[in-house]
Design an enzyme around this catalytic site. Structure first.
Site, PDB file in Angstrom:
ATOM      1  N   HIS A 152     -67.632  -8.847   2.354  1.00  0.00           N
ATOM      2  CA  HIS A 152     -67.518  -8.714   3.457  1.00  0.00           C
ATOM      3  C   HIS A 152     -69.236  -7.141   3.362  1.00  0.00           C
ATOM      4  CE1 HIS A 152     -68.354  -9.560   7.225  1.00  0.00           C
ATOM      5  NE2 HIS A 152     -68.527  -7.576   7.721  1.00  0.00           N
ATOM      6  N   CYS A 195     -65.406 -10.936  10.530  1.00  0.00           N
ATOM      7  CA  CYS A 195     -65.578 -11.001   9.860  1.00  0.00           C
ATOM      8  C   CYS A 195     -65.456 -11.424   8.634  1.00  0.00           C
ATOM      9  CB  CYS A 195     -66.314  -9.336   9.555  1.00  0.00           C
ATOM     10  SG  CYS A 195     -67.128  -8.451  10.654  1.00  0.00           S
ATOM     11  N   ASN A 233     -75.246  -7.447   8.684  1.00  0.00           N
ATOM     12  CA  ASN A 233     -73.992  -8.021   8.988  1.00  0.00           C
ATOM     13  C   ASN A 233     -73.768  -9.541   9.660  1.00  0.00           C
ATOM     14  OD1 ASN A 233     -70.974  -8.758   9.395  1.00  0.00           O
ATOM     15  ND2 ASN A 233     -71.115  -6.670   9.810  1.00  0.00           N
TER      16      ASN A 233
END
Ligand code: UT7
Length: 334
Positions: A261, A120, A291
């Site tokens: 994020h 990520c 996500n």
């Protein structure tokens, strides 16, 4: 072109996102596993995510679509690109790299390129890396793509992970800013491999190559110890965001946008609180896309592009598998 001209910044001169059409809602997930819209919404902030349904398409197709959109928008030819860095944890295959496949799909005949693996955090690691290639004087047109087909490694029987992840891609174009007025100003990037056991894909690499057993045991899916990852993410992302502000003498008021994020709305809120910035200055689209791993931050930039002004102070912050984490201080360029 001179090499090692250290007096120029790398500025973002364009951004474009690409998302698959299929919308997987919390209601549909509730029919697949034992979960509910209420649980997912309150624990994560996610309402829906996009899924790439066409089995013949992969991460490189999403990345190429985002890049083609970007090149059209910026009026730049594919053959003008010097470097493509593809941030991804779901490459089409172990090799060739997704950057090679994207270069071929868009016709970037003169580009160098590679994939960057940092889960990520990969987009901000790649952005920092790209900015160094520009400020060294080596390249003038660098593309950073964050792309992940998370649905290819999600176990849709595992309610801990299947509710979180989605597919998507976004690309940014970096060019020199010779006046050093805007662009990537600073970064703090970290890894801690001791966190590796808490978020990983066990099989498919050189340690546990694919076998009947590995497939039977579900070792080609994401394994996540959500609670432990949450605990680290919530402190580390805020720590590093706070550190980069301090290092650059920025108060909460000086920061125009936090670009976090998008893993969990609770992690985003905790980071914004520690930075002492108002919620209106925090980019949040987790409710729409979930996500998307390497794509979350550039997808935010694409969604907010119209609201950004030249000179705006942006703090990009991420945390991910590895563990990897970091923050980038960026001054918006247009
Ligand atoms: O992006 C890369 C980095 N990843 C992250 O940052 C993710 C970090 N982790 C998280 O976001 C959260 O830990 C999750 C969203 C994954 C889980 O949320 P949580 O609040 O930490 O839940 P939990 O794992 O502590 O589980 C609480 C309860 C458990 O039930 P019991 O033991 O209390 O009876 C779980 O079994 O919720 C249950 N549960 C669910 N219930 C309904 C777990 N997943 C679900 C679900 N629906 N989808």
């Amino acid at each position: 072109m001179s090499i090692n001209r250290l007096n120029r910044n790398a500025k973002i001169s364009g951004v474009a996102g690409w998302l698959p059409d299929y919308v997987l809602t919390n209601e549909e997930l509730s029919r697949m596993v034992e979960t509910s819209d209420d649980w997912i919404t309150t624990r994560t902030g996610i309402k829906e995510r996009r899924i790439l349904k066409d089995p013949s398409k992969a991460t490189s197709d999403m990345g190429a679509n985002a890049l083609n959109k970007l090149l059209n928008k910026c009026n730049v030819g594919a053959d003008e690109i010097d470097l493509i860095i593809c941030a991804t944890v779901t490459p089409d295959m172990l090799f060739p790299s997704t950057a090679c496949l994207i270069a071929d799909k868009v016709g970037a005949k003169n580009a160098f390129g590679f994939d960057l693996s940092a889960a990520c955090s990969a987009f901000i690691f790649a952005l920092d890396c790209a900015s160094k290639y520009i400020s060294s004087g080596q390249y003038n047109k660098v593309v950073v793509i964050g792309a992940d087909k998370m649905s290819s490694i999600v176990d849709y029987n595992d309610r801990q992970t299947c509710v979180i992840f989605g597919d998507g891609a976004a690309a940014v174009l970096l060019e020199p800013d010779d006046e050093c007025a805007t662009g990537v100003i600073d970064s703090i990037l970290k890894i801690d491999g001791a966190g590796g056991d808490y978020l990983k894909m066990i099989a498919g690499g050189s340690l546990n190559p694919a076998s009947l057993d590995s497939v039977k045991m579900g070792h080609h899916f994401i394994y996540q110890d959500g609670k432990t990852v949450f605990k680290f993410a919530v402190t580390k992302m805020a720590d590093v965001a706070e550190q980069i502000m301090k290092k650059n003498n920025l108060s909460g008021e000086d920061v125009d946008w936090l670009v976090p994020h998008q893993a969990n709305l609770r992690i985003i809120d905790a980071t914004a609180n520690r930075m002492n910035i108002d919620s209106e200055k925090v980019m949040v689209n987790i409710h729409k896309y979930g996500n998307t791993t390497a794509a979350t931050i550039p997808l935010c930039l694409a969604d907010w592009e119209d609201k950004l002004n030249k000179g705006d102070n942006l703090i990009l912050a991420a945390f991910g598998g590895g563990f990897t984490w970091g923050a980038v201080y960026l001054k918006w360029s247009y």
